[in-house]
Write a protein that holds these residues in place. Structure first.
Motif, PDB file in Angstrom:
ATOM      1  N   PRO A 130       5.205   2.790   4.202  1.00  0.00           N
ATOM      2  CA  PRO A 130       4.231   2.294   5.182  1.00  0.00           C
ATOM      3  C   PRO A 130       3.163   3.338   5.511  1.00  0.00           C
ATOM      4  CG  PRO A 130       6.459   1.751   5.866  1.00  0.00           C
ATOM      5  CD  PRO A 130       6.586   2.667   4.688  1.00  0.00           C
ATOM      6  N   ASN A 131       1.931   2.876   5.578  1.00  0.00           N
ATOM      7  CA  ASN A 131       0.778   3.716   5.919  1.00  0.00           C
ATOM      8  C   ASN A 131       0.494   4.804   4.890  1.00  0.00           C
ATOM      9  OD1 ASN A 131       0.463   2.299   8.423  1.00  0.00           O
ATOM     10  ND2 ASN A 131       2.147   3.536   9.240  1.00  0.00           N
ATOM     11  N   TRP A 132       0.992   4.601   3.681  1.00  0.00           N
ATOM     12  CA  TRP A 132       0.726   5.543   2.596  1.00  0.00           C
ATOM     13  C   TRP A 132      -0.095   4.803   1.551  1.00  0.00           C
ATOM     14  CZ3 TRP A 132       1.480  10.616   2.675  1.00  0.00           C
ATOM     15  CH2 TRP A 132       1.387  11.347   1.490  1.00  0.00           C
ATOM     16  N   VAL A 133      -1.049   5.468   0.954  1.00  0.00           N
ATOM     17  CA  VAL A 133      -1.931   4.792  -0.007  1.00  0.00           C
ATOM     18  C   VAL A 133      -1.632   5.281  -1.420  1.00  0.00           C
ATOM     19  CG1 VAL A 133      -3.765   4.385   1.652  1.00  0.00           C
ATOM     20  CG2 VAL A 133      -3.751   6.526   0.373  1.00  0.00           C
ATOM     21  N   PRO A 134      -1.919   4.440  -2.437  1.00  0.00           N
ATOM     22  CA  PRO A 134      -2.463   3.084  -2.325  1.00  0.00           C
ATOM     23  C   PRO A 134      -1.384   2.044  -2.035  1.00  0.00           C
ATOM     24  CG  PRO A 134      -2.243   3.663  -4.623  1.00  0.00           C
ATOM     25  CD  PRO A 134      -1.817   4.884  -3.832  1.00  0.00           C
ATOM     26  N   SER A 135      -1.757   1.016  -1.319  1.00  0.00           N
ATOM     27  CA  SER A 135      -0.825  -0.036  -0.945  1.00  0.00           C
ATOM     28  C   SER A 135      -1.465  -1.395  -1.189  1.00  0.00           C
ATOM     29  CB  SER A 135      -0.439   0.091   0.532  1.00  0.00           C
ATOM     30  OG  SER A 135       0.264  -1.046   0.971  1.00  0.00           O
ATOM     31  N   VAL A 136      -0.687  -2.347  -1.687  1.00  0.00           N
ATOM     32  CA  VAL A 136      -1.230  -3.678  -1.972  1.00  0.00           C
ATOM     33  C   VAL A 136      -1.560  -4.431  -0.690  1.00  0.00           C
ATOM     34  CG1 VAL A 136      -0.064  -3.885  -4.195  1.00  0.00           C
ATOM     35  CG2 VAL A 136       1.093  -4.685  -2.138  1.00  0.00           C
ATOM     36  N   PRO A 151     -10.712   2.094   1.460  1.00  0.00           N
ATOM     37  CA  PRO A 151     -10.713   3.088   0.377  1.00  0.00           C
ATOM     38  C   PRO A 151      -9.575   2.890  -0.618  1.00  0.00           C
ATOM     39  CG  PRO A 151     -11.224   4.143   2.463  1.00  0.00           C
ATOM     40  CD  PRO A 151     -10.845   2.716   2.788  1.00  0.00           C
ATOM     41  N   SER A 152      -8.360   2.605  -0.108  1.00  0.00           N
ATOM     42  CA  SER A 152      -7.245   2.414  -1.043  1.00  0.00           C
ATOM     43  C   SER A 152      -7.366   1.088  -1.786  1.00  0.00           C
ATOM     44  CB  SER A 152      -5.903   2.495  -0.321  1.00  0.00           C
ATOM     45  OG  SER A 152      -5.765   1.455   0.611  1.00  0.00           O
ATOM     46  N   GLY A 153      -7.916   0.059  -1.124  1.00  0.00           N
ATOM     47  CA  GLY A 153      -8.139  -1.214  -1.807  1.00  0.00           C
ATOM     48  C   GLY A 153      -9.134  -1.064  -2.935  1.00  0.00           C
ATOM     49  N   VAL A 154     -10.187  -0.305  -2.701  1.00  0.00           N
ATOM     50  CA  VAL A 154     -11.186  -0.037  -3.747  1.00  0.00           C
ATOM     51  C   VAL A 154     -10.561   0.763  -4.890  1.00  0.00           C
ATOM     52  CG1 VAL A 154     -13.340   1.194  -4.238  1.00  0.00           C
ATOM     53  CG2 VAL A 154     -13.144  -0.190  -2.159  1.00  0.00           C
ATOM     54  N   PHE A 155      -9.716   1.737  -4.527  1.00  0.00           N
ATOM     55  CA  PHE A 155      -9.038   2.544  -5.547  1.00  0.00           C
ATOM     56  C   PHE A 155      -8.140   1.676  -6.422  1.00  0.00           C
ATOM     57  CE2 PHE A 155      -5.262   4.891  -6.904  1.00  0.00           C
ATOM     58  CZ  PHE A 155      -5.840   5.928  -7.620  1.00  0.00           C
ATOM     59  N   LEU A 156      -7.351   0.802  -5.792  1.00  0.00           N
ATOM     60  CA  LEU A 156      -6.469  -0.090  -6.552  1.00  0.00           C
ATOM     61  C   LEU A 156      -7.269  -1.015  -7.454  1.00  0.00           C
ATOM     62  CD1 LEU A 156      -3.525  -1.301  -4.288  1.00  0.00           C
ATOM     63  CD2 LEU A 156      -3.426   0.094  -6.350  1.00  0.00           C
ATOM     64  N   ASP A 157      -8.380  -1.532  -6.943  1.00  0.00           N
ATOM     65  CA  ASP A 157      -9.225  -2.415  -7.731  1.00  0.00           C
ATOM     66  C   ASP A 157      -9.761  -1.693  -8.959  1.00  0.00           C
ATOM     67  OD1 ASP A 157     -10.595  -5.076  -7.871  1.00  0.00           O
ATOM     68  OD2 ASP A 157     -12.390  -3.811  -7.785  1.00  0.00           O
TER      69      ASP A 157
END
Length: 199
Positions: free
Chosen positions: A151-157, A164-170
């Motif tokens: 929890p609260n660690w990136v990247p996460s779905v 920022p993490s959503g962009v990284f995952l994308d």
């Protein structure tokens, strides 16, 4: 791109209470928006494979009767995405067992890895898995997606797509798919040439 290319998505966890379903569902939702290949999810819970104990190695073409349906699924695929957890710095025994039941069905096909776990996001499991894929003559691609379930660690779905993490995952997902499908396109005719030369 051959719109009939088939990519098998292999979910490599069968444990009770597994947390990887959120990762597999995220991945399949992303893949459902694509029109450049056919993506089929195979949950190893649904593949009843005993612990590999055949007296003859699959490298010699022998397939145990209980693995024949599994062999047919893998044989039809043009490439793979392995969704793997990280257990004790490695990937799961059930995934290794499923891999070990076959040999030629894997050969000369590209493979991508979506890993998940704790703070390391499954990357250590992915490194071990790559070594095995190479031995089976697969082409494991460099690009991969690693997802943390802390929890609260990136990247996460669970992060918003514009975070920022959503962009990284994308970016990770798109890079992985571009590379995977490049290799799919390159290797389909190569395997066909091999097949024709053996007829």
């Amino acid at each position: 791109m051959n719109t009939y290319s088939r990519i098998l998505v292999i979910f490599g966890s069968t444990r009770q209470g597994r947390r990887g379903e959120v990762v597999a569902n995220w991945l399949m939702d992303r893949l459902a928006t694509r029109t450049d290949a056919i993506f089929e999810l195979v949950d190893l819970r649904d593949i009843s494979l005993p612990f590999f104990d055949s007296p003859t190695s699959p490298v010699y073409g022998h397939i145990a009767p209980e693995a024949e349906q599994w062999a047919a699924l893998v044989d039809r695929a043009d490439g793979f995405i392995f969704v793997t957890p990280e257990y004790n710095h490695g990937y799961s025994a059930v995934l290794k067992n499923a891999i070990d039941h076959l040999y030629s069905q894997w050969a000369h096909k590209p493979a991508a890895i979506v890993s998940y776990g704790g703070f390391a996001a499954g990357y250590r499991a992915a490194e071990q898995l790559r070594q095995v894929l190479i031995e089976l003559k697969m082409v494991p691609i460099r690009e991969q997606v690693g997802i943390s379930l802390v929890p609260n660690w990136v990247p996460s779905v669970s992060d918003a797509p514009d975070s920022p993490s959503g962009v990284f995952l994308d970016r990770s997902f798109n890079g992985m798919m571009t590379e995977l499908l490049w290799w799919v396109t390159a290797l389909i005719p190569a395997r066909e040439r091999d097949r024709l030369s053996q007829d």
